[in-house]
Motif scaffolding. Sequence first.
Motif, PDB file in Angstrom:
ATOM      1  N   PHE B 327       0.847  -1.193   0.000  1.00 49.00           N
ATOM      2  CA  PHE B 327       0.000   0.000   0.000  1.00 49.00           C
ATOM      3  C   PHE B 327       0.890   1.254   0.000  1.00 49.00           C
ATOM      4  O   PHE B 327       0.658   2.197  -0.760  1.00 49.00           O
ATOM      5  CB  PHE B 327      -0.910  -0.045   1.235  1.00 49.00           C
ATOM      6  CG  PHE B 327      -1.891   1.076   1.295  1.00 49.00           C
ATOM      7  CD1 PHE B 327      -3.056   1.022   0.545  1.00 49.00           C
ATOM      8  CD2 PHE B 327      -1.655   2.198   2.086  1.00 49.00           C
ATOM      9  CE1 PHE B 327      -3.968   2.066   0.591  1.00 49.00           C
ATOM     10  CE2 PHE B 327      -2.557   3.247   2.124  1.00 49.00           C
ATOM     11  CZ  PHE B 327      -3.723   3.181   1.377  1.00 49.00           C
ATOM     12  N   LEU B 328       1.917   1.232   0.850  1.00 48.62           N
ATOM     13  CA  LEU B 328       2.821   2.395   0.925  1.00 48.62           C
ATOM     14  C   LEU B 328       3.577   2.607  -0.387  1.00 48.62           C
ATOM     15  O   LEU B 328       3.887   3.730  -0.754  1.00 48.62           O
ATOM     16  CB  LEU B 328       3.822   2.204   2.074  1.00 48.62           C
ATOM     17  CG  LEU B 328       3.217   2.200   3.480  1.00 48.62           C
ATOM     18  CD1 LEU B 328       4.259   1.865   4.528  1.00 48.62           C
ATOM     19  CD2 LEU B 328       2.575   3.565   3.787  1.00 48.62           C
ATOM     20  N   ARG B 329       3.866   1.488  -1.069  1.00 48.61           N
ATOM     21  CA  ARG B 329       4.595   1.589  -2.357  1.00 48.61           C
ATOM     22  C   ARG B 329       3.639   1.791  -3.538  1.00 48.61           C
ATOM     23  O   ARG B 329       4.073   1.797  -4.673  1.00 48.61           O
ATOM     24  CB  ARG B 329       5.407   0.301  -2.576  1.00 48.61           C
ATOM     25  CG  ARG B 329       6.592   0.160  -1.642  1.00 48.61           C
ATOM     26  CD  ARG B 329       7.878   0.565  -2.352  1.00 48.61           C
ATOM     27  NE  ARG B 329       8.935   0.902  -1.406  1.00 48.61           N
ATOM     28  CZ  ARG B 329       9.859   0.070  -0.980  1.00 48.61           C
ATOM     29  NH1 ARG B 329       9.839  -1.155  -1.423  1.00 48.61           N
ATOM     30  NH2 ARG B 329      10.784   0.461  -0.137  1.00 48.61           N
ATOM     31  N   ARG B 330       2.347   1.869  -3.274  1.00 49.22           N
ATOM     32  CA  ARG B 330       1.309   2.095  -4.302  1.00 49.22           C
ATOM     33  C   ARG B 330       1.293   1.009  -5.365  1.00 49.22           C
ATOM     34  O   ARG B 330       1.187   1.281  -6.559  1.00 49.22           O
ATOM     35  CB  ARG B 330       1.506   3.463  -4.982  1.00 49.22           C
ATOM     36  CG  ARG B 330       1.364   4.619  -4.035  1.00 49.22           C
ATOM     37  CD  ARG B 330       1.910   5.892  -4.652  1.00 49.22           C
ATOM     38  NE  ARG B 330       1.846   6.968  -3.689  1.00 49.22           N
ATOM     39  CZ  ARG B 330       0.819   7.799  -3.566  1.00 49.22           C
ATOM     40  NH1 ARG B 330      -0.236   7.677  -4.332  1.00 49.22           N
ATOM     41  NH2 ARG B 330       0.834   8.760  -2.670  1.00 49.22           N
ATOM     42  N   ARG B 331       1.415  -0.228  -4.932  1.00 46.02           N
ATOM     43  CA  ARG B 331       1.357  -1.349  -5.891  1.00 46.02           C
ATOM     44  C   ARG B 331      -0.104  -1.778  -6.029  1.00 46.02           C
ATOM     45  O   ARG B 331      -0.493  -2.863  -5.603  1.00 46.02           O
ATOM     46  CB  ARG B 331       2.242  -2.501  -5.385  1.00 46.02           C
ATOM     47  CG  ARG B 331       3.715  -2.122  -5.288  1.00 46.02           C
ATOM     48  CD  ARG B 331       4.519  -3.225  -4.652  1.00 46.02           C
ATOM     49  NE  ARG B 331       4.617  -4.396  -5.531  1.00 46.02           N
ATOM     50  CZ  ARG B 331       5.078  -5.580  -5.139  1.00 46.02           C
ATOM     51  NH1 ARG B 331       5.480  -5.729  -3.895  1.00 46.02           N
ATOM     52  NH2 ARG B 331       5.141  -6.579  -5.981  1.00 46.02           N
ATOM     53  N   TRP B 332      -0.909  -0.942  -6.659  1.00 46.86           N
ATOM     54  CA  TRP B 332      -2.359  -1.135  -6.674  1.00 46.86           C
ATOM     55  C   TRP B 332      -2.775  -2.427  -7.382  1.00 46.86           C
ATOM     56  O   TRP B 332      -3.647  -3.150  -6.894  1.00 46.86           O
ATOM     57  CB  TRP B 332      -3.072   0.062  -7.318  1.00 46.86           C
ATOM     58  CG  TRP B 332      -2.699   1.379  -6.706  1.00 46.86           C
ATOM     59  CD1 TRP B 332      -2.190   2.465  -7.355  1.00 46.86           C
ATOM     60  CD2 TRP B 332      -2.773   1.752  -5.320  1.00 46.86           C
ATOM     61  NE1 TRP B 332      -1.943   3.497  -6.477  1.00 46.86           N
ATOM     62  CE2 TRP B 332      -2.295   3.077  -5.204  1.00 46.86           C
ATOM     63  CE3 TRP B 332      -3.176   1.107  -4.154  1.00 46.86           C
ATOM     64  CZ2 TRP B 332      -2.233   3.764  -3.994  1.00 46.86           C
ATOM     65  CZ3 TRP B 332      -3.098   1.791  -2.952  1.00 46.86           C
ATOM     66  CH2 TRP B 332      -2.637   3.094  -2.881  1.00 46.86           C
ATOM     67  N   ALA B 333      -2.189  -2.690  -8.533  1.00 43.03           N
ATOM     68  CA  ALA B 333      -2.601  -3.870  -9.316  1.00 43.03           C
ATOM     69  C   ALA B 333      -2.369  -5.156  -8.513  1.00 43.03           C
ATOM     70  O   ALA B 333      -3.252  -6.011  -8.408  1.00 43.03           O
ATOM     71  CB  ALA B 333      -1.848  -3.914 -10.625  1.00 43.03           C
ATOM     72  N   VAL B 334      -1.166  -5.271  -7.920  1.00 40.50           N
ATOM     73  CA  VAL B 334      -0.842  -6.488  -7.157  1.00 40.50           C
ATOM     74  C   VAL B 334      -1.723  -6.579  -5.908  1.00 40.50           C
ATOM     75  O   VAL B 334      -2.181  -7.661  -5.527  1.00 40.50           O
ATOM     76  CB  VAL B 334       0.660  -6.506  -6.774  1.00 40.50           C
ATOM     77  CG1 VAL B 334       1.040  -7.809  -6.109  1.00 40.50           C
ATOM     78  CG2 VAL B 334       1.524  -6.288  -7.981  1.00 40.50           C
ATOM     79  N   LEU B 335      -1.979  -5.427  -5.287  1.00 41.88           N
ATOM     80  CA  LEU B 335      -2.851  -5.403  -4.103  1.00 41.88           C
ATOM     81  C   LEU B 335      -4.246  -5.921  -4.451  1.00 41.88           C
ATOM     82  O   LEU B 335      -4.830  -6.719  -3.701  1.00 41.88           O
ATOM     83  CB  LEU B 335      -2.971  -3.976  -3.580  1.00 41.88           C
ATOM     84  CG  LEU B 335      -1.976  -3.555  -2.506  1.00 41.88           C
ATOM     85  CD1 LEU B 335      -2.071  -2.065  -2.244  1.00 41.88           C
ATOM     86  CD2 LEU B 335      -2.230  -4.315  -1.210  1.00 41.88           C
ATOM     87  N   ALA B 336      -4.763  -5.457  -5.607  1.00 36.14           N
ATOM     88  CA  ALA B 336      -6.117  -5.869  -6.013  1.00 36.14           C
ATOM     89  C   ALA B 336      -6.172  -7.383  -6.227  1.00 36.14           C
ATOM     90  O   ALA B 336      -7.099  -8.060  -5.769  1.00 36.14           O
ATOM     91  CB  ALA B 336      -6.506  -5.138  -7.289  1.00 36.14           C
TER      92      ALA B 336
END
Lengths: 183, 446
Positions: B327-336
């Motif tokens: 989340f802190l690194r803004r890895r949105w795609a992998v987070l989703a």
Amino acid sequence: MKTFPLIIFGIAALAQWAAPLSQIWTHEQVLAQGTLIRLKCQAPDPYDPLRGRYLAVRPVLREATLPAGLKLQKGMQVYALLTPGADGIATISALSLTPPADGAYIRLRAGYVYSDKASIEWPFDRFYVNEKLAPEADKWFAENIRGDKGITAEVRVLNGRAVLADLSLDGKPFREILKERAK
Amino acid sequence: MSNNHHRWLLEQLPQWEREGLVSTDAARTLRERHAVDDSQPGAAQIVMGALGALLIGSGLIAIIGFNWDDFTRPVRLMFAFVPLLLTQLFSFRALQRGEATAAWVRETAALLQALATGACIALVSQIYNLGGEWPDFLFWWLLLSLPLVWVLRSSAVAIFYLIGIAVWSVAQVEHSRPWYDSPLLYPLLLLGLLPYWPGWKNKATLSLSVRWVMTLSAIFGLCSAAVFACDRSTTTGHGYYENCFFWLWTLTAAVLALFPLNPSCLDEPTRRKPQVVLGSLWLLGYGVAATFHGTSREILRGMPHALHLPWCWGLLTVLAAFLVLAFLRRRWAVLAIASISLLPVLMIPLYRPKAQPDGMLLSWLALLHLSAIGITLIVLEFAGKKGAPRLGATLLSVLIIARMADSDLSLLTKGVAFIGVGIAFLGFNILMGRMLKQKTAAPLPA
């Protein structure tokens, strides 16, 4: 040259010597000072890709009676007191969770436990042989394993540790018999 | 960019300068930016060095395996220790020369020493007729070889170690083993290579082959640990362990996909991040499977039993930490994608101990979640941000096909729907191809 990698390398190199040397030290002591125990056994001839041909040694004695009050579970370590019979073949005369005060004993691992008996896992299970002698050894086993005399594993025992020293038939060392047969 | 790409670029630069394609200043900047890192061996060097070392090492092991009956024990032991000493001296010399040692020499020295170590302990156990299973032998061999990875920076020994610990873990998945002799040790063994992890602050870039082997090793090792943890649970009266480890594997995939990466690793192309590729593939497959009612029901039956396992809580803790970092690194795609693994947790408030779980709600949740991911991946691209439209379209197509296959509609309706989805998918592909062409053909802004 940086010192830290060198220190790590030195420790690694020492460990690479220490691991086999500690095994050698322990087993040499057992071979030199241990009590000789004879166990009747059975064995076929398998192969280890790293360590070569060996005869899988399986003592006929596969279970022991649990003394009253001894609570044993699978995988637990147990001490077996070995007593030679009139024919020179040893049997397990007692099992305990602590080393016996005297006599020749081996530290074993308990297998399945049922009613008043437990199966036992011997600390040795293979006897290595020369690749050239292996086929002859295999034949020798097939011919003698079911005979009256049977094949005997000669084991040296010291402070609970055991080293398989030799195999014999009617008191004659295995390798001598094979060399005579090969002539 | 790999060293091969850097080399190719440096070879082209003089010609480009002569033709006036790049200025002298631009060529100098490119040379500085794309300098070849000679401290890292190329794949060919590793293969050649490793092959030579393997041939010598295997020959040594085979000679030792012969069992020289005519020699005394001390003479036979010499056969074991002399090669070990020689390889140690060879490695020491390579270490002493430091950067002056060619990468392939370092690789060869490390691998030879590792093999000589294995041969030495094998011979000692042969001479003294030591019992024990081959995984025990492998375990000690790996531990004694591990320091060579650190000091000689050997990719070949790292690969050997990674394969070895994975094989060992798979071999140890056996009921009633104590934890200290089980695959639960795998994470600790993997920590032995921590400086090599892609997220570690290590100056040297990790070769693609080591990354792939590391990821595959982690998959086998951690999944073995999950199976072992479930197997133990059966002795305490919990059942359904197959359903249990299906979810545990999914949590493992999420942990892998979210593994923290440093900024330089984040900027690398996806193919250099096998943990993201393989972890996401499993998660998406799991998500599609969960859209089926029956599968969702089985997942929900296994989850309460999994939540009894310390291994499960360990995974959830690590996953929570990695989620925060991502989340802190803004890895949105992998987070989703990773969030798919936690969908069953949302069902906990509805859990009734004695009632059979109904998979309906979870299957709808999985369908909506995956559809949202698919649509987002497409919309992002059209909104001018970095998306993955083709992956999004594939995901939507797979979902439609899966739902159609699971429905009670007639074969005719299903057939027409499949043809429609196929045409739409191909049309979208052509559209994306044209858009890409237009983008690359457009002149650069002044």
